[in-house]
Design an enzyme around this catalytic site. Sequence first.
Site, short mmCIF file in Angstrom:
data_model
loop_
_atom_site.label_atom_id
_atom_site.label_comp_id
_atom_site.label_asym_id
_atom_site.label_seq_id
_atom_site.Cartn_x
_atom_site.Cartn_y
_atom_site.Cartn_z
N HIS A 97 5.69 3.13 -0.17
CA HIS A 97 6.55 3.85 0.78
C HIS A 97 7.99 3.36 0.73
CE1 HIS A 97 2.52 4.33 2.99
NE2 HIS A 97 2.77 5.40 2.27
N HIS A 98 8.17 2.09 0.45
CA HIS A 98 9.53 1.52 0.45
C HIS A 98 9.89 0.86 -0.87
CE1 HIS A 98 8.18 1.54 4.71
NE2 HIS A 98 9.39 2.02 4.90
ZN LIG Z 1 6.36 -0.19 3.11
#
Ligand SMILES: [Zn+2]
Length: 211
Positions: A97-98
């Site tokens: 996600h990051h």
């Molecule tokens: Zn993350």
Amino acid sequence: MFGDTENVLKAAQLLQGDGIDLGRIKESIKMMLEAFGEDAGRDGLLNTPDRVSRMYVELLEGYRMDPVGMVNNAIFDVEYDQMVIVRDVEFYSMCEHHMLPFIGRAHVAYIPDGKVIGLSKIPRIIEMFARRLQVQERMTSQIADFMNELLRPKGVAVVVEALHLCSMIRGVKKHDARMTTSAVHGSFRTNMATRMEFLDSISRAAEPLHI
Ligand SMILES: [Zn+2]
């Protein structure tokens, strides 16, 4: 050796294609530096796109490992049906996600049904799934599913504890962003005593997780 090569390969969930496109990563990193407002040509940043692109080759190498070659000479026929536990295997992965690291330890246990695997191979299997863009839950299941296909054991259990940099350094900044996930198959699922034996064993005296 091991059962069904096709199923083992399937459980490895590799990516197809020629591998990482270093040129495109380099271009993208340069564009990101410019988008930050930085001078991509200054001394400290000049070689950053190249360094970062080569770094990703290493961090994401799990997509293209050869799982069959990796374990081929290390699976043995043994009449042993007690629990085998490998605990505290350190790993480094990347949250999808990051694209920031999550770092932790994995514990793997299985009860053989005629086949055991050389102990040094279990960290390699963990690495194969860690060195990808991941979510911890999926990584945990993938390790358990792979062990299951590979050894067809009576049971397999995987517990993963990790600290997620994306929670520690941004957003709500939980500095102790520890997460524990587990995946169990076979007798670890059906037999409470087996599961407890494993959990009891991994809970004993490990250094607390830290970065
Ligand atoms: Zn993350």
